[in-house]
Write an enzyme that holds these catalytic residues in place. Structure first.
Site, PDB file in Angstrom:
ATOM      1  N   SER A 161       0.845  -1.200   0.000  1.00 30.32           N
ATOM      2  CA  SER A 161       0.000   0.000   0.000  1.00 30.32           C
ATOM      3  C   SER A 161       0.877   1.246   0.000  1.00 30.32           C
ATOM      4  O   SER A 161       1.990   1.226   0.525  1.00 30.32           O
ATOM      5  CB  SER A 161      -0.882   0.026   1.249  1.00 30.32           C
ATOM      6  OG  SER A 161      -0.085   0.234   2.405  1.00 30.32           O
ATOM      7  N   ASP A 162       0.374   2.334  -0.595  1.00 25.80           N
ATOM      8  CA  ASP A 162       0.974   3.627  -0.287  1.00 25.80           C
ATOM      9  C   ASP A 162       0.730   3.863   1.210  1.00 25.80           C
ATOM     10  O   ASP A 162      -0.093   3.183   1.840  1.00 25.80           O
ATOM     11  CB  ASP A 162       0.384   4.751  -1.137  1.00 25.80           C
ATOM     12  CG  ASP A 162       1.319   5.966  -1.186  1.00 25.80           C
ATOM     13  OD1 ASP A 162       2.186   6.112  -0.291  1.00 25.80           O
ATOM     14  OD2 ASP A 162       1.184   6.787  -2.112  1.00 25.80           O
ATOM     15  N   TRP A 163       1.467   4.804   1.764  1.00 23.04           N
ATOM     16  CA  TRP A 163       1.499   4.947   3.223  1.00 23.04           C
ATOM     17  C   TRP A 163       0.142   5.384   3.771  1.00 23.04           C
ATOM     18  O   TRP A 163      -0.294   6.505   3.576  1.00 23.04           O
ATOM     19  CB  TRP A 163       2.630   5.910   3.585  1.00 23.04           C
ATOM     20  CG  TRP A 163       3.945   5.205   3.834  1.00 23.04           C
ATOM     21  CD1 TRP A 163       4.749   5.360   4.922  1.00 23.04           C
ATOM     22  CD2 TRP A 163       4.596   4.210   3.020  1.00 23.04           C
ATOM     23  NE1 TRP A 163       5.851   4.518   4.834  1.00 23.04           N
ATOM     24  CE2 TRP A 163       5.780   3.801   3.691  1.00 23.04           C
ATOM     25  CE3 TRP A 163       4.296   3.579   1.800  1.00 23.04           C
ATOM     26  CZ2 TRP A 163       6.658   2.830   3.174  1.00 23.04           C
ATOM     27  CZ3 TRP A 163       5.160   2.621   1.291  1.00 23.04           C
ATOM     28  CH2 TRP A 163       6.317   2.265   1.980  1.00 23.04           C
ATOM     29  N   ASN A 164      -0.517   4.418   4.406  1.00 25.39           N
ATOM     30  CA  ASN A 164      -1.846   4.649   4.975  1.00 25.39           C
ATOM     31  C   ASN A 164      -2.938   4.680   3.904  1.00 25.39           C
ATOM     32  O   ASN A 164      -3.980   5.292   4.109  1.00 25.39           O
ATOM     33  CB  ASN A 164      -1.850   5.947   5.793  1.00 25.39           C
ATOM     34  CG  ASN A 164      -2.966   5.971   6.817  1.00 25.39           C
ATOM     35  OD1 ASN A 164      -3.427   4.930   7.266  1.00 25.39           O
ATOM     36  ND2 ASN A 164      -3.416   7.163   7.168  1.00 25.39           N
TER      37      ASN A 164
END
Ligand SMILES: OC[C@H]1O[C@@H](O[C@H]2[C@H](O)[C@@H](O)[C@H](O[C@H]3[C@H](O)[C@@H](O)[C@H](O)O[C@@H]3CO)O[C@@H]2CO)[C@H](O)[C@@H](O)[C@@H]1O
Length: 735
Positions: free
Chosen positions: A260-263
């Site tokens: 995932s991208d961060w969060n």
């Protein structure tokens, strides 16, 4: 190790057009290499508990390890605490690393050797500091919106040019045993509302524009892909079965893992069951919400996520680790290690060869030992507060070398324009009047009486978590910052030999500047990173002839682009296939400077177009290899053209091949880039550019057949010096 062997072979000085045989071998061997890596991963997996597997797929949380992303070590299989670190132009938060040029500058060189070397050096530095996964390169944002805040991290809005740059960069990084990460997957074209917007795109546009460079990435055996913040057709990218399982893993045959991208993860089960394989950073930025870890354990225990799916996630991550041979002799993580080596040479070469000369009236350039020069503008000098004063480059103060955000690195040093000009002036006996301000008062004094006046202007943008001078990521317009138009006007009124130098993250509208009679030259210096001034002086003084070509269109008016940042919750992508030059061509809009444009200090003539084709019409077939069906990557036509340097100095030329699909294909762009080469030629010298067309280069995505199809009929072929300066015409028929 197969991948490394081929990367070494590929480091020879061949233009991309001549290396597709190598690429075909690489795909084949990559497939075998993945098989071997999967076999090792299976053995390791059999020794792991469910908790171990959950640990492999779950980050430890934001700010809880040495890198921006970390997963726990698993002692039983000697698996390390995995370090994932930005980014696309160097090691973020490194202690003594090279700040390479941004992707857009690399694309602007149109030089595959330099692009690959940049990738090799990025990989060498990542390995040197013990980063296992380098979070780049970038193919999304592709750059459909000229104001898009993060466009500069990638290689521009043409999917072919971006695809070649993705491949070269990934193979370069991975030749050092470092996992690359192709990001952001997919349709994350703007910063505004990036975490809520839904990008709604039709199937053909998805394939021919946005997925296209990711196919190159997969074909080059990229280890990981980062899913993006936005929704795709109504569903979060990181929870989207169609794009993760369907397009990426099934259609493109991607063997690595999706992080995932961060969060960017939203649910425990939705992400797991739709193909996401690793959550980063493992919590939200406050450390309060954790969606995998214990929650994933529970979901597996109660059957909401199958054991097989958890095994698949962990196996993909382990296989990538084995693929890059990180299980043996990998350096310990220490981001403060000095790993710069001689890599600044690549920075200078890319910064220099990415400079695009847009205007050069009266041959004012190259400079000829001026006795007095005026140097004007706040961006002619380094940020007075220090070159790295703003975290993640979150300011536009002083000379500009890159945009802002997570895709940045600290400068180990910074040569501003004035620094390099001063050095040169000392050896030439030139006097410099410096006015390092953007205020028009004082300009007349500084500029009048000089042989030439260099005026520096900028436009900056970046990632939306930082706001710079009121700009939250995307640029609100395409004007230069800091009253750049007024500054140039004032300089040009005071000096009829005004040379405008632009450092920018993307296109700006130049009409006001070009309307000034005193403006004799415009030098599009792009984003040159730490070698800003040195690269500029190389070109201004003719140490090299400028050879950069625009990787995007510069319009006469912002509205000419036909795309804009969307303020609501949805971007309908109504422009479809028609972005950048495809849009200008289709609608008969005259650009100010077209895609592929760039002047030189010498002249080139084109001749002897030759075309051979074995292409047959119909759908793609063959087994799925990394990158899609195997025959898409086979050579089906070859185009050659001869280019001669007819001018007086050495120079490099970029012949560009554009094709037009036959009328049997549904409505298509009038022309599409499908080949380029960079030839370095001495005066009087000629050479042959060879363009190799693969089946995918002649195909469109047939939504009915759900396949790539080569249409029957007559294909138009043009070879030119830009997308509008077309020198040779031909065609070939496909039955
Ligand atoms: O770095 C890994 C990927 O992260 C995404 O960008 C994030 C960036 O790395 C991070 O520094 C930033 O953190 C800020 C956070 O958003 C904010 O809420 C908090 O107050 O301040 C933090 C800064 O200290 O968040 C970014 C995401 O919003 C990139 O999209 C991706 O490309 C990177 O690889």
């Amino acid at each position: 190790m197969h991948l490394r062997i081929f990367a070494v072979l590929a480091a020879t000085s061949l233009a991309w057009a001549e290396t597709s045989e190598k690429q075909a071998r690489q795909a084949g061997s990559g497939f075998a290499a993945w098989d071997a890596a999967y076999s090792q991963a299976s053995t390791a997996l059999s020794k792991l508990s469910q908790q171990d597997k959950v640990n492999i797929v779950t980050g430890v949380g934001w700010n809880k390890g040495p890198c921006v992303g970390n997963t726990p070590a698993i002692a039983s299989i000697a698996y390390p605490q995995l370090c994932l670190q930005d980014g696309p132009l160097g090691i973020r938060f490194g202690g003594s690393v090279t700040a390479f040029t941004p992707g857009i500058q690399a694309a602007s060189t149109w030089d595959v050797e330099l692009i690959r070397q940049r990738g090799v050096y990025l990989g060498a530095e990542a390995r040197g500091v013990g980063v296992h996964v380098l979070l780049g390169p970038v193919a999304g944002a592709l750059g459909k919106i000229p104001n898009g805040g993060r466009n500069w991290e990638g290689f521009g809005p043409d999917p072919y040019l971006t695809g070649i740059a993705m491949s070269e960069t990934i193979e370069g990084i991975q030749s050092n045993g470092v996992q690359a990460c192709a990001k952001h997957f997919i349709l994350n074209e703007q910063e505004t509302n990036r975490e809520t917007i839904s990008s709604v795109v039709d199937d053909r546009t998805m394939h021919e524009l946005y997925l296209f460079p990711f196919a190159d990435a997969v074909h080059s055996n990229v280890a990981s892909v980062m899913c993006s913040y936005n929704k795709v057709n109504g569903t979060w990218a990181c929870e989207n079965d169609k794009i993760q399982n369907g397009l990426l893993k099934k259609e493109l045959g991607f063997k690595g893992y999706v992080m995932s991208d961060w969060n960017a993860q939203h649910t425990t089960n939705g992400a797991a069951n739709s193909g996401m394989d690793m959550t980063m950073p493992g919590s939200d930025f406050d450390g309060k919400t954790i969606l995998w870890g214990p929650q994933l354990n529970t979901a597996v225990n109660n059957g909401q996520v199958s054991k097989a799916r958890l095994d698949d996630m962990a196996k993909r991550i382990l296989a990538s680790w084995y693929l890059l041979e990180q299980n043996s002799g990998y350096p310990a993580t220490n981001l403060k290690t000095n790993v710069q080596g001689n890599h600044k040479e690549n920075v200078r070469a890319v910064a220099r060869d990415g400079i695009v000369l847009l205007k050069n009236d009266d041959d004012i350039l190259p400079l000829k030992k001026p006795s007095k020069l005026a140097v004007i503008g706040s961006s002619s000098v380094v940020n007075p507060a220090g070159r790295n004063a703003c975290t993640d480059r979150g300011c536009n103060t002083g000379a500009l070398g890159m945009g802002w955000g997570s895709g940045t690195a600290d400068y180990p040093y910074f040569v501003a324009p004035y620094d390099a000009l001063k050095t040169r002036a000392q050896s030439d006996g030139t006097t410099i009047n410096l006015l390092s301000s953007d205020s028009t008062s004082g300009v007349a004094n500084a500029a009048s009486g000089a042989d030439a006046a260099l005026v520096f202007i900028t436009a900056d943008s970046g990632e939306g978590y930082i706001t710079v001078e009121g700009v939250t990521g995307d640029r609100p317009n395409l004007d230069p910052w800091h009253n750049g138009n007024q500054l140039v006007q004032a300089v040009a009124q005071a000096n009829k030999n005004t040379i405008v130098v632009v450092h920018s993250t993307g296109p700006i509208i130049l009409e006001t500047i070009l309307a000034q009679p005193g403006v004799k030259a415009v030098v599009w210096a792009g984003l040159p990173s730490q070698e800003n001034g040195n690269a500029l002086v190389d070109v201004l003084y003719g140490l090299v002839s400028p050879s950069g070509k625009l990787p995007y269109t510069i319009a006469k008016s912002e509205s000419d682009y036909g795309t804009a940042v969307q303020r609501g919750g949805t971007d309908l992508f109504t422009e479809g296939l028609f972005i950048d030059y495809r849009h200008f061509d289709k609608n008969g809009i005259a650009p100010r400077y077209e895609f592929g444009f760039g002047l030189s200090y010498t002249n080139f003539t084109y001749s002897s177009l030759s075309i051979t084709s074995t292409a047959s019409s119909g759908p793609a077939s063959g087994d799925t290899i990394p990158g899609g069906r195997s025959d898409l990557w086979e050579t089906v036509a070859t185009v050659t053209a001869v280019v001669e340097n007819t001018g007086g100095v050495q120079g490099a030329v970029v012949p560009q091949l554009y094709i037009s699909l036959p009328s049997s294909a549904p409505s298509s762009p009038p022309k599409q880039l499908r080949g380029f080469a960079k030839l370095k030629l001495a005066p009087g010298e000629s050479n042959t550019a060879t363009f190799i067309l693969r089946r995918r280069d002649l195909s469109y995505w047939d939504t009915g057949r759900q396949n790539w199809v080569v249409p029957s009929g007559s294909f138009g072929v043009v070879v030119g010096a830009s997308s509008r300066d077309l020198r040779l015409n031909g065609k070939f028929d496909v039955y």
